[in-house]
Every structure is written in structure tokens, then in C-alpha cells.
Design a protein around this motif. Structure first.
Motif, PDB file in Angstrom:
ATOM      1  N   THR A 108      -4.221  64.208 -78.818  1.00 31.09           N
ATOM      2  CA  THR A 108      -3.797  64.632 -77.483  1.00 31.09           C
ATOM      3  C   THR A 108      -4.582  65.852 -77.033  1.00 31.09           C
ATOM      4  O   THR A 108      -4.691  66.837 -77.765  1.00 31.09           O
ATOM      5  N   LEU A 109      -5.112  65.794 -75.818  1.00 31.17           N
ATOM      6  CA  LEU A 109      -5.921  66.880 -75.274  1.00 31.17           C
ATOM      7  C   LEU A 109      -5.042  67.836 -74.475  1.00 31.17           C
ATOM      8  O   LEU A 109      -4.238  67.420 -73.635  1.00 31.17           O
ATOM      9  N   LEU A 110      -5.191  69.143 -74.753  1.00 28.29           N
ATOM     10  CA  LEU A 110      -4.489  70.198 -74.030  1.00 28.29           C
ATOM     11  C   LEU A 110      -5.519  71.100 -73.369  1.00 28.29           C
ATOM     12  O   LEU A 110      -6.610  71.307 -73.910  1.00 28.29           O
ATOM     13  N   ALA A 111      -5.168  71.669 -72.208  1.00 29.57           N
ATOM     14  CA  ALA A 111      -6.105  72.539 -71.499  1.00 29.57           C
ATOM     15  C   ALA A 111      -5.355  73.592 -70.709  1.00 29.57           C
ATOM     16  O   ALA A 111      -4.166  73.442 -70.405  1.00 29.57           O
ATOM     17  N   ALA A 112      -6.069  74.671 -70.372  1.00 26.45           N
ATOM     18  CA  ALA A 112      -5.480  75.761 -69.587  1.00 26.45           C
ATOM     19  C   ALA A 112      -6.497  76.267 -68.585  1.00 26.45           C
ATOM     20  O   ALA A 112      -7.709  76.237 -68.835  1.00 26.45           O
ATOM     21  N   ASP A 113      -5.988  76.763 -67.444  1.00 16.75           N
ATOM     22  CA  ASP A 113      -6.879  77.363 -66.457  1.00 16.75           C
ATOM     23  C   ASP A 113      -6.611  78.857 -66.344  1.00 16.75           C
ATOM     24  O   ASP A 113      -5.730  79.405 -67.021  1.00 16.75           O
ATOM     25  N   ALA A 114      -7.369  79.528 -65.496  1.00 18.52           N
ATOM     26  CA  ALA A 114      -7.300  80.987 -65.395  1.00 18.52           C
ATOM     27  C   ALA A 114      -5.982  81.474 -64.815  1.00 18.52           C
ATOM     28  O   ALA A 114      -5.608  82.637 -65.006  1.00 18.52           O
ATOM     29  N   SER A 115      -5.251  80.610 -64.113  1.00 19.39           N
ATOM     30  CA  SER A 115      -3.978  81.017 -63.516  1.00 19.39           C
ATOM     31  C   SER A 115      -2.820  80.928 -64.493  1.00 19.39           C
ATOM     32  O   SER A 115      -1.714  81.372 -64.194  1.00 19.39           O
ATOM     33  N   GLY A 116      -3.049  80.340 -65.674  1.00 19.27           N
ATOM     34  CA  GLY A 116      -1.985  80.181 -66.652  1.00 19.27           C
ATOM     35  C   GLY A 116      -1.394  78.786 -66.702  1.00 19.27           C
ATOM     36  O   GLY A 116      -0.456  78.534 -67.462  1.00 19.27           O
ATOM     37  N   ARG A 117      -1.937  77.868 -65.912  1.00 19.59           N
ATOM     38  CA  ARG A 117      -1.462  76.483 -65.972  1.00 19.59           C
ATOM     39  C   ARG A 117      -1.934  75.845 -67.273  1.00 19.59           C
ATOM     40  O   ARG A 117      -3.110  75.902 -67.608  1.00 19.59           O
ATOM     41  N   ILE A 118      -1.003  75.220 -67.996  1.00 15.22           N
ATOM     42  CA  ILE A 118      -1.310  74.516 -69.235  1.00 15.22           C
ATOM     43  C   ILE A 118      -0.851  73.075 -69.070  1.00 15.22           C
ATOM     44  O   ILE A 118       0.263  72.813 -68.606  1.00 15.22           O
ATOM     45  N   ALA A 119      -1.713  72.137 -69.434  1.00 12.57           N
ATOM     46  CA  ALA A 119      -1.397  70.728 -69.221  1.00 12.57           C
ATOM     47  C   ALA A 119      -1.840  69.889 -70.402  1.00 12.57           C
ATOM     48  O   ALA A 119      -2.708  70.278 -71.183  1.00 12.57           O
ATOM     49  N   ARG A 120      -1.211  68.714 -70.509  1.00  9.10           N
ATOM     50  CA  ARG A 120      -1.533  67.732 -71.539  1.00  9.10           C
ATOM     51  C   ARG A 120      -2.088  66.487 -70.855  1.00  9.10           C
ATOM     52  O   ARG A 120      -1.577  66.055 -69.821  1.00  9.10           O
ATOM     53  N   ARG A 121      -3.131  65.900 -71.451  1.00  8.65           N
ATOM     54  CA  ARG A 121      -3.701  64.678 -70.892  1.00  8.65           C
ATOM     55  C   ARG A 121      -3.093  63.465 -71.585  1.00  8.65           C
ATOM     56  O   ARG A 121      -3.194  63.312 -72.800  1.00  8.65           O
ATOM     57  N   VAL A 122      -2.457  62.621 -70.801  1.00  9.87           N
ATOM     58  CA  VAL A 122      -1.869  61.383 -71.299  1.00  9.87           C
ATOM     59  C   VAL A 122      -2.576  60.233 -70.593  1.00  9.87           C
ATOM     60  O   VAL A 122      -2.463  60.081 -69.375  1.00  9.87           O
ATOM     61  N   TRP A 126      -3.186  64.090 -66.160  1.00  7.64           N
ATOM     62  CA  TRP A 126      -2.779  65.393 -66.683  1.00  7.64           C
ATOM     63  C   TRP A 126      -1.327  65.664 -66.316  1.00  7.64           C
ATOM     64  O   TRP A 126      -0.934  65.510 -65.163  1.00  7.64           O
ATOM     65  N   THR A 127      -0.531  66.078 -67.315  1.00 11.84           N
ATOM     66  CA  THR A 127       0.867  66.442 -67.103  1.00 11.84           C
ATOM     67  C   THR A 127       1.029  67.930 -67.367  1.00 11.84           C
ATOM     68  O   THR A 127       0.714  68.412 -68.466  1.00 11.84           O
ATOM     69  N   THR A 128       1.506  68.671 -66.379  1.00  8.78           N
ATOM     70  CA  THR A 128       1.631  70.122 -66.508  1.00  8.78           C
ATOM     71  C   THR A 128       2.806  70.497 -67.401  1.00  8.78           C
ATOM     72  O   THR A 128       3.921  70.005 -67.229  1.00  8.78           O
ATOM     73  N   LEU A 129       2.544  71.386 -68.377  1.00 12.59           N
ATOM     74  CA  LEU A 129       3.589  71.913 -69.252  1.00 12.59           C
ATOM     75  C   LEU A 129       4.061  73.277 -68.778  1.00 12.59           C
ATOM     76  O   LEU A 129       5.219  73.635 -68.940  1.00 12.59           O
ATOM     77  N   ALA A 130       3.141  74.070 -68.248  1.00 10.01           N
ATOM     78  CA  ALA A 130       3.476  75.393 -67.717  1.00 10.01           C
ATOM     79  C   ALA A 130       2.555  75.658 -66.540  1.00 10.01           C
ATOM     80  O   ALA A 130       1.356  75.404 -66.611  1.00 10.01           O
TER      81      ALA A 130
END
Length: 293
Positions: A108-122, A126-130
Motif C-alpha cells: 500500500t502506497l502512502l503519501a503526504a503533501d506540504a499542507s499536512g494532507r496524508i493519503a493512501r492509494r487504493v 487516493w483516500t485521505t487519512l488526514a
């Protein structure tokens, strides 16, 4: 700095594995066999902030966090040897947007951006976790997310704060580790101090058994420390003589410096010497080797 517009070849590439080095000018694919560097060349031109890899059986994955998107390696399933794969697999966009960190939790791929958004790729989505809730994401590995406000763990579709502050790097394999501005920690009955003082990089062999720490390394004040599985001690290694920004594992230990030198530990674990090769890029941000998980 050397140009790598054309591929360079040093020695025989038979039996080689591939390492991916992220930098501000792009991603360099380096083929290595043990401690010998073979062919290397720029395989994607971009501003790569982070890189991650995974492999389960014959299925491999490589992802990069860039100033435009999370991109993944578009290649046929990994074969028994590098020679049997496509010569020039390419990276393709995933639709996440600009990113600062990327990591794999299994497949499972996880990623984050500079604003603090964290998401999982399904699948391809992309599904946002935070969303806008996490301060300064610095690293992702397994189910661990390192941030300015501490370590978070991915639980189902949520993030749980797991303690610490000012985290620079995390490692999930075997025993969870965290490199922070205050020290190096391992997760046991709470976070336990391994070393005091600022630590910038930490990594452990992804093939480590659960709850067992095998090969592991950390970087503090430009010194690389190696974990000795026999006695649990961390010992300073001889070199490298440049600032190491990333470490990963294959047949031996691989590291990269910010200035673009690729290192392979000659004797593997413990204090020892390194074989080095300049790979023609600067502003390096990390290394990933899709070895067997």
C-alpha cells in the motif's frame, strides 16, 4: 558535477539489483551487484523530494514524491534478474499532486503533501487519512509517519499519535525506530532512548523479523552508526566522508550522500569501509532498493 545524460557502465551488470536515488534534478537508477556499482543513469527528470520501494515475491514497486505529483514506476512485474526486465521502465503520475514524502506499508502506497494532507492509494484512487491536520511531514515508512509534532501510526483509515516530537526519519521494519532532534528511539514499552542528541537518518533492513532488529543504521552528526544484532549495540562506522542522507539494503548496505556519491559497504554489517561512486547529481534526498520483503 558529472553529466549523466548518457548511461554509464562500470563492470558487469549480471546479478545486479536496482537502487533508485532521488535528487533535485531527477531520479538515478543504479545497478549494483554486491558492493560493485554497475550501470547508472537518469531515469526520470524531476524535483524528487523522496523515494520509496517495496517488493513482495516478484511484484516490485517504486514511488517518488515530486514537486508536481506522486509518480510510480510503470514496469512489468519484476523478473528473476534485472536483465529480464524492461530496459527503461518509466514513472507515471498518480493524481496525488505535489508531495513531500512517500512510503510503502506492504504493497500500500502512502503519501503526504506540504499542507499536512496524508493519503493512501487504493487501486488508482487516493483516500485521505488526514487533511491539514499534521505538522510538517518528514518521513513515511511502513505504518509510521514522522512529523514535526511526533510519530503517527496508520490504523485502518485513521492516524494515531504515538509520541515524540521533531521527528526527522522513521523505520518500521523489525522494531520501530525514530530519529529526532533529541535522539534515536526504539518502540518497546513506550519509546526507549538508544542515543541522545540530534539524529537525522534511520533505516532497518526490511527483511527483519517482526519484533527483531537485524541490520539497522542511523546517521548523527555526519557519522553512520551500525546496529550489531549479536549484542544490540550501535557502533560508529568508518566513513563515509560526506553527509549521508539515505540508507537502504540489498546484499550489502547502500547509502547516498547529499552531494551525489553512492556508497556500498564492503563488508556489510558493522564498522568497515565503503566503496564509492559519484553518480552525477547533487541535492540528493534519498535512496530506495526494491529488495525482497
Amino acid at each position: 558535477m558529472h553529466s549523466i545524460e548518457e548511461k554509464r557502465v562500470y563492470g558487469d551488470r549480471s546479478g545486479a539489483v536496482e537502487a533508485y536515488v532521488a535528487s533535485s534534478v531527477g531520479v538515478v537508477r543504479v545497478r549494483v551487484a554486491g558492493d560493485t556499482v554497475g550501470e547508472f543513469g537518469l531515469c526520470d527528470r524531476c524535483d524528487a523530494r523522496d523515494v520509496a520501494a517495496t517488493r513482495t515475491g516478484t511484484k516490485a514497486g517504486v514511488a517518488i514524491a515530486t514537486d508536481e505529483d506522486i509518480r510510480v514506476l510503470d514496469a512489468t512485474p519484476a523478473a528473476e534478474s534485472a536483465d529480464e526486465r524492461a530496459d527503461d521502465p518509466t514513472f507515471v503520475d498518480t493524481g496525488f499532486g505535489p508531495a513531500v514524502a512517500v512510503g510503502y506499508d506492504g504493497e500500500t502506497l502512502l503519501a503526504a503533501d506540504a499542507s499536512g494532507r496524508i493519503a493512501r492509494r487504493v487501486g488508482d484512487e487516493w483516500t485521505t487519512l488526514a487533511d491539514d491536520a499534521i505538522e510538517t511531514v518528514t518521513a513515511i515508512d511502513g505504518d509510521l509517519v514522522g512529523t514535526g509534532s511526533g510519530v503517527y501510526r496508520v490504523r485502518d483509515d485513521e492516524l494515531d499519535h504515538a509520541g515524540l516530537t521533531d521527528v526527522r526519519d522513521v523505520s518500521a521494519a523489525g522494531v520501530p525506530l525514530a530519529a529526532t532532534a533529541d535522539g534515536l528511539y526504539k518502540l518497546g514499552n513506550g519509546w526507549m532512548t538508544i542515543r541522545e542528541g540530534s539524529v537525522d537518518v534511520v533505516a532497518a533492513d526490511p527483511r527483519s523479523d517482526r519484533n527483531q532488529l537485524g541490520r539497522a543504521h542511523a546517521v548523527a552528526d555526519r557519522t553512520v552508526y551500525a546496529h550489531d544484532p549479536a549484542d544490540g549495540e550501535w557502533q560508529a562506522m568508518d566513513g563515509p566522508d560526506e553527509t549521508v542522507v539515505g540508507i537502504d539494503y540489498g546484499e550489502t548496505v547502500y547509502a547516498v550522500s547529499e552531494r551525489g556519491t553512492f556508497y556500498a559497504a564492503i563488508d556489510g554489517d558493522g564498522p568497515g569501509t565503503w566503496r564509492s561512486q559519484t553518480i552525477g547529481v547533487g541535492d540528493v534526498t534519498g535512496i530506495a532498493v526494491p529488495g525482497t520483503r
